[in-house]
Write a protein that holds these residues in place. Structure first.
Motif, PDB file in Angstrom:
ATOM      1  N   SER A 113       0.901  -1.201   0.367  1.00 24.11           N
ATOM      2  CA  SER A 113       0.336  -0.145  -0.026  1.00 24.11           C
ATOM      3  C   SER A 113       1.010   1.695   0.196  1.00 24.11           C
ATOM      4  CB  SER A 113      -0.870   0.089   1.529  1.00 24.11           C
ATOM      5  OG  SER A 113      -1.862  -1.370   1.217  1.00 24.11           O
ATOM      6  N   ALA A 114       2.061   0.912   0.651  1.00 20.73           N
ATOM      7  CA  ALA A 114       2.807   2.149   0.924  1.00 20.73           C
ATOM      8  C   ALA A 114       3.492   2.514  -0.652  1.00 20.73           C
ATOM      9  CB  ALA A 114       4.044   2.605   2.151  1.00 20.73           C
ATOM     10  N   SER A 115       4.076   0.945  -0.899  1.00 21.18           N
ATOM     11  CA  SER A 115       4.826   1.242  -2.207  1.00 21.18           C
ATOM     12  C   SER A 115       3.429   2.043  -3.032  1.00 21.18           C
ATOM     13  CB  SER A 115       5.294  -0.220  -3.292  1.00 21.18           C
ATOM     14  OG  SER A 115       5.627   0.066  -4.123  1.00 21.18           O
ATOM     15  N   LYS A 116       2.369   1.470  -3.675  1.00 20.59           N
ATOM     16  CA  LYS A 116       1.602   1.953  -4.549  1.00 20.59           C
ATOM     17  C   LYS A 116       1.007   3.858  -3.917  1.00 20.59           C
ATOM     18  CE  LYS A 116      -2.486   0.471  -6.713  1.00 20.59           C
ATOM     19  NZ  LYS A 116      -3.220  -0.335  -6.944  1.00 20.59           N
ATOM     20  N   ASN A 117       1.253   3.959  -3.442  1.00 18.93           N
ATOM     21  CA  ASN A 117       1.186   6.112  -2.536  1.00 18.93           C
ATOM     22  C   ASN A 117       2.206   6.277  -2.776  1.00 18.93           C
ATOM     23  OD1 ASN A 117      -1.295   4.792  -1.797  1.00 18.93           O
ATOM     24  ND2 ASN A 117      -0.636   5.054   0.121  1.00 18.93           N
ATOM     25  N   MET A 118       3.674   6.032  -2.702  1.00 19.78           N
ATOM     26  CA  MET A 118       4.791   6.557  -3.348  1.00 19.78           C
ATOM     27  C   MET A 118       4.944   6.786  -4.628  1.00 19.78           C
ATOM     28  SD  MET A 118       7.522   8.238  -3.074  1.00 19.78           S
ATOM     29  CE  MET A 118       8.028   7.751  -1.035  1.00 19.78           C
ATOM     30  N   LEU A 119       3.968   5.574  -5.460  1.00 22.93           N
ATOM     31  CA  LEU A 119       4.690   5.480  -7.250  1.00 22.93           C
ATOM     32  C   LEU A 119       3.465   6.554  -7.445  1.00 22.93           C
ATOM     33  CD1 LEU A 119       4.623   1.947  -7.568  1.00 22.93           C
ATOM     34  CD2 LEU A 119       6.650   3.788  -7.955  1.00 22.93           C
ATOM     35  N   SER A 120       2.361   6.596  -6.528  1.00 20.98           N
ATOM     36  CA  SER A 120       1.287   7.679  -7.269  1.00 20.98           C
ATOM     37  C   SER A 120       1.866   9.250  -6.811  1.00 20.98           C
ATOM     38  CB  SER A 120      -0.145   7.820  -6.578  1.00 20.98           C
ATOM     39  OG  SER A 120      -1.412   7.966  -6.916  1.00 20.98           O
ATOM     40  N   LYS A 121       2.072   9.508  -5.700  1.00 21.16           N
ATOM     41  CA  LYS A 121       3.032  10.740  -5.451  1.00 21.16           C
ATOM     42  C   LYS A 121       3.826  11.685  -6.649  1.00 21.16           C
ATOM     43  CE  LYS A 121       2.217  10.708  -1.103  1.00 21.16           C
ATOM     44  NZ  LYS A 121       2.253  10.493   1.198  1.00 21.16           N
ATOM     45  N   LEU A 122       4.483  10.060  -6.790  1.00 21.15           N
ATOM     46  CA  LEU A 122       5.744  10.775  -8.536  1.00 21.15           C
ATOM     47  C   LEU A 122       4.652  10.922  -9.466  1.00 21.15           C
ATOM     48  CD1 LEU A 122       8.399   7.898  -6.891  1.00 21.15           C
ATOM     49  CD2 LEU A 122       8.312  10.295  -6.618  1.00 21.15           C
ATOM     50  N   GLY A 123       3.318  10.492  -9.704  1.00 23.06           N
ATOM     51  CA  GLY A 123       2.528  10.578 -10.964  1.00 23.06           C
ATOM     52  C   GLY A 123       2.463   9.768 -11.361  1.00 23.06           C
ATOM     53  N   TRP A 124       3.031   7.868 -10.698  1.00 22.82           N
ATOM     54  CA  TRP A 124       2.663   6.517 -11.991  1.00 22.82           C
ATOM     55  C   TRP A 124       1.432   6.816 -10.962  1.00 22.82           C
ATOM     56  CZ3 TRP A 124       5.716   4.976 -15.720  1.00 22.82           C
ATOM     57  CH2 TRP A 124       6.632   4.922 -15.746  1.00 22.82           C
ATOM     58  N   LYS A 125       0.466   6.681 -11.894  1.00 25.99           N
ATOM     59  CA  LYS A 125      -1.584   6.532 -11.976  1.00 25.99           C
ATOM     60  C   LYS A 125      -1.293   5.759 -13.074  1.00 25.99           C
ATOM     61  CE  LYS A 125      -1.374  10.266  -9.343  1.00 25.99           C
ATOM     62  NZ  LYS A 125      -2.592  11.682  -9.040  1.00 25.99           N
TER      63      LYS A 125
END
Length: 559
Positions: free
Chosen positions: A374-386
């Protein structure tokens, strides 16, 4: 969550292996080998007996049986340190500044053709090892010596010969030499000085083999076996050691197990964890498991391989160039499940390049990155990966996050891990293709940096030396396949080659571990225990982090 499919497969594999062993042993009857021969099982043959190029683990072990060094190292289990003892040297003495080392050779050491071993052999050997033309596997590792501009040891400045048995080795000022600087196998000058550089490179050292070690090669049938007998002229040979050692090549793992249990093979290492329990019940065997210094990792190519191949430009990898992305990837990988399901907890998570067994240098205060998708997915989302188009794969600026993970074929552990990692990353929207390659193809890929991500393993070198793996200069760090570059790490690695206190050295090693943990140029997966089985008739077997086959000439046979 446990892998149900793998757990059921594991049970079936245990039952199948047990049935095979029972049937084979019952059909052959009780079989004991009472001769003075030890048979060591191995899955692969070696390529060469040439110490200049003994790149693999088995080659290094076998050449050490044939070519002796001035000093030898042993693991002290009480202090978890390596202790150095004389081998061909009788004694040594440092000067007060520790810039010169006086060495006296034993007076009773001979080559197998009865030629006396002298300091000329030592000097000749180091001239070869450091030669840019020879390009031995040790080339570039002699920075404590006086060097010429081509990195070859300056013989006149570095060595002063006083007699056939006495010399002084001189080291650069402000360097930090140790006895590891004189521990390479000594080669016979009177035999090898006849060969050209090209002949040295091509030689497997089987023709006119002249050696000094405790064993001598008497027969080698490629892909079948290597037979060695005691070398009576060697000072390392004793009356208590077995007369003969055979390295038997058995490519099929199950066949190796069968031969181990029925007494045809006496010694096997790197056993699968799944077989440990059943082998413990074999009355003829002793099973050992030692915490090792081998770890697996995923190497993220920090630079863009396309830009490198197209115009030789070094630019950050669009997927793995960011430490934040690499940390997110590490966070998404469930190392614990691989440890539990495949290694059956015969290992432990790895968080850096220093094994916990090296207590003096292991940094136990690292901010470890644990499994948290979950934390990994949130970090990637913050970096623009969605996942902008809801197709299950995250993307950014029209580019989907997908890559190919390569690993060497023929390794079941890495195959299992690659499959798990593919699933882990798929769960957070990353598309991973896995591709197993033979060693030649794999080596070509990583040595030319033509890959996206790779999985392989390293063995922590002794003495501990991080420079070949993590320095940014590729001429110095040929094992830095991921192209990691950090100025502070470069400075710390250079400082550790200078004359500093033990505390400063330890602090520098600790800081390097912190930086690697924060930068995550690779995802460190797990340390692997070495599971070893040997027949009870072999005594004085010492399984340590130095290696299961370390100093096998000290083994004895029970009466």
């Amino acid at each position: 969550m446990p892998n149900i499919y793998y757990s059921e497969t594991l049970k079936l594999q245990k039952i199948f292996t047990l049935i095979l062993l029972i049937l084979f042993v019952n059909s052959c009857g009780e079989k004991k080998n009472l001769s003075s021969t030890i048979v060591i099982g191995t899955s692969k043959d070696i390529e060469s007996l040439n110490p200049l190029y003994d790149y693999c683990y088995l080659e290094g072990n076998i050449t050490s049986l044939l070519y002796s060094s001035l000093v030898q190292h042993k693991w002290d289990s009480k202090s978890n340190k390596i202790i150095t003892y004389p081998m061909l040297a009788e004694s040594w003495q440092w000067n007060n500044e520790r810039t010169e080392l006086e060495i006296i050779l034993r007076n009773d050491i001979y080559w197998s053709d009865s030629t006396k071993i002298t300091v000329d052999d030592f000097i000749f050997s180091y001239e070869l090892y450091s030669s840019p033309d020879v390009q031995s596997r040790y080339f570039g590792m002699f920075n404590n010596y006086f060097l010429n501009s081509d990195k070859k040891i300056d013989i006149d400045k570095s060595f002063s010969k006083f007699s056939g048995q006495k010399l002084i080795v001189k080291f650069r000022e402000n360097s930090a030499p140790t006895l590891y600087d004189i521990d390479l196998p000594i080669l016979p000058k009177h035999n090898l000085n006849k060969l050209s550089v090209q002949e040295l490179k091509n030689s497997t050292f089987t023709d006119s083999l002249i050696t000094s070690g405790p064993l001598k090669l008497v027969d080698w049938k490629k892909t079948q076996f290597m037979r060695f007998k005691k070398n009576p002229i060697s000072v390392l040979a004793s009356s208590d050691m077995p007369d003969e050692y055979i390295f038997k090549i058995v490519p099929n793992y199950n066949n190796m197990l069968i031969q181990l249990t029925n007494g045809e093979i006496d010694f096997v290492e790197e056993l699968k964890p799944v077989d440990k329990e059943s082998l413990i019940n074999e009355k003829s065997l002793i099973i050992s498991s030692v915490k090792g210094r081998e770890y697996d990792f995923i190497g993220w190519n920090n630079i863009d391989p396309l830009k490198l191949s197209e115009n030789n430009r070094t630019e950050p990898n669009p997927l793995f160039g960011s430490s934040e992305i690499r940390k997110a990837l590490t966070q998404a990988i469930d190392t614990e499940t691989i440890l539990e399901e495949y290694l059956l907890n015969n290992g432990e998570p790895a968080f850096g390049p220093i094994a916990p067994i090296f207590k003096n240098y292991y940094n136990a205060q690292l901010n470890n990155i644990n499994f948290n998708p979950s934390a990994s997915k949130n970090m990637l989302s913050k970096l623009g990966w969605k996942d902008s188009n809801n197709n299950g794969t995250i993307d950014k600026d029209g580019v989907e996050f997908g890559f190919t993970l390569i690993y060497p074929s023929g390794n079941p552990r890495r195959k299992f891990a690659a499959t798990m990692i593919k699933k882990n990353l798929s769960d957070i929207g990353i598309n991973v293709e896995i591709n197993s390659l033979d060693m030649n193809q794999f080596g070509q890929k990583i040595f030319t940096y033509d890959f996206e991500a790779c999985m392989l393993g390293w063995l922590v070198p002794l003495p501990i030396d991080l420079k070949p793996f993590w320095h940014s200069d590729k001429n110095i760090a040929q094992a830095n396949f991921v192209s990691f570059s950090n100025g502070e790490v470069d400075d710390l690695l250079t400082k550790n080659e200078a004359k500093i206190t033990d505390l400063e050295y330890k602090m520098n090693i600790g800081r390097i571990q912190e930086i690697l943990s924060d930068e995550q140029p690779v995802t460190f997966l797990y340390w692997i225990d070495n599971i070893v089985a040997h027949n009870k008739r072999i005594t004085n077997v010492k399984i340590t982090p130095m290696g299961a086959l370390h100093h096998i000439w000290e083994w004895e046979l029970a009466e």
